[in-house]
Motif scaffolding. Structure first.
Motif, short mmCIF file in Angstrom:
data_model
loop_
_atom_site.label_atom_id
_atom_site.label_comp_id
_atom_site.label_asym_id
_atom_site.label_seq_id
_atom_site.Cartn_x
_atom_site.Cartn_y
_atom_site.Cartn_z
N LEU A 10 0.83 -1.20 0.00
CA LEU A 10 0.00 0.00 0.00
C LEU A 10 0.86 1.24 0.00
O LEU A 10 0.57 2.20 -0.71
CB LEU A 10 -0.94 0.01 1.21
CG LEU A 10 -1.90 1.20 1.28
CD1 LEU A 10 -2.79 1.22 0.03
CD2 LEU A 10 -2.74 1.13 2.52
N LEU A 14 0.70 4.27 -2.70
CA LEU A 14 0.35 5.62 -2.26
C LEU A 14 1.56 6.55 -2.22
O LEU A 14 1.49 7.64 -1.69
CB LEU A 14 -0.28 5.57 -0.87
CG LEU A 14 -1.67 4.95 -0.78
CD1 LEU A 14 -2.10 4.87 0.68
CD2 LEU A 14 -2.67 5.71 -1.58
N ALA A 47 1.13 4.60 5.67
CA ALA A 47 -0.17 4.14 5.20
C ALA A 47 -0.19 2.63 5.38
O ALA A 47 0.80 1.95 5.12
CB ALA A 47 -0.37 4.50 3.74
N ASP A 49 -2.75 -0.98 4.98
CA ASP A 49 -3.96 -1.63 4.49
C ASP A 49 -4.36 -2.68 5.51
O ASP A 49 -3.71 -3.71 5.63
CB ASP A 49 -3.67 -2.27 3.14
CG ASP A 49 -4.87 -3.02 2.57
OD1 ASP A 49 -4.68 -3.78 1.62
OD2 ASP A 49 -5.99 -2.86 3.09
N LEU A 54 -7.89 1.82 4.45
CA LEU A 54 -6.70 2.66 4.61
C LEU A 54 -6.63 3.17 6.04
O LEU A 54 -7.57 3.80 6.55
CB LEU A 54 -6.76 3.86 3.65
CG LEU A 54 -5.68 4.93 3.83
CD1 LEU A 54 -4.28 4.34 3.60
CD2 LEU A 54 -5.94 6.11 2.91
N LEU A 98 -7.36 12.40 1.15
CA LEU A 98 -7.41 10.99 1.53
C LEU A 98 -8.69 10.72 2.33
O LEU A 98 -9.26 11.63 2.93
CB LEU A 98 -6.19 10.63 2.37
CG LEU A 98 -4.84 10.77 1.69
CD1 LEU A 98 -3.70 10.56 2.68
CD2 LEU A 98 -4.73 9.78 0.53
N PRO A 100 -9.12 8.02 4.99
CA PRO A 100 -8.73 6.86 5.80
C PRO A 100 -9.89 6.35 6.65
O PRO A 100 -10.72 7.14 7.11
CB PRO A 100 -7.61 7.41 6.68
CG PRO A 100 -7.93 8.87 6.81
CD PRO A 100 -8.54 9.26 5.50
#
Length: 140
Positions: A10, A14, A47, A49, A54, A98, A100
């Motif tokens: 991830l 990103l 970041a 996963d 996220l 983003l 998250p």
């Protein structure tokens, strides 16, 4: 180990989003004054996963946290962690557009590699969901 592999996959995907902090956002190593008055510095933003969601991890170093005499304990540091979420994580998430599922803000008394235990270290954490540009504490 699977989590670590997903974590790095991830991060690779990103990379463009996580490079270059928005104007006004603290840079790694830069000192931040938090409500308790202690110096805190940004170590890194990661970041992750977690089951397809996220999670952003804002990792700070705060040498004065802990249980020894003269150290800031969790009951005081939690106010700083809340403040860091609202004043550092929220602007970052907004600037990078983003979404998250969770934001985790951590403070440790020393720099540590993510996922590597250090029994001598003191670490405090706060997990949040973001709603209407506000940090809402979540049980970790």
């Amino acid at each position: 180990m699977i989590q670590t592999v997903r974590h790095f996959a991830l991060i690779s995907s990103l990379a463009g989003l996580l490079t270059g902090l928005p104007a006004g956002t603290t840079r790694a190593g830069e000192q931040i004054k938090v409500p308790s008055g202690i110096d805190v510095s940004l170590h890194e933003i990661l970041a992750d996963d977690l089951m397809g969601e996220l999670w952003l991890r804002f990792r700070y170093v705060a040498p004065r946290i802990g249980k020894n005499v003269g150290k800031v304990t969790f009951d005081i540091a939690v106010i700083d962690i809340d403040w860091l979420c609202q004043n550092e994580a929220v602007p970052y998430v907004q600037a990078k557009a983003l979404e998250p599922a969770r934001v985790v803000v951590s403070m440790s008394d020393r720099e540590m590699e993510f996922g590597t235990p250090d029994p001598e270290a003191t670490q405090f954490f706060g997990a949040y969901r973001l709603q209407d540009d506000r940090c809402i504490w979540e049980e970790y």
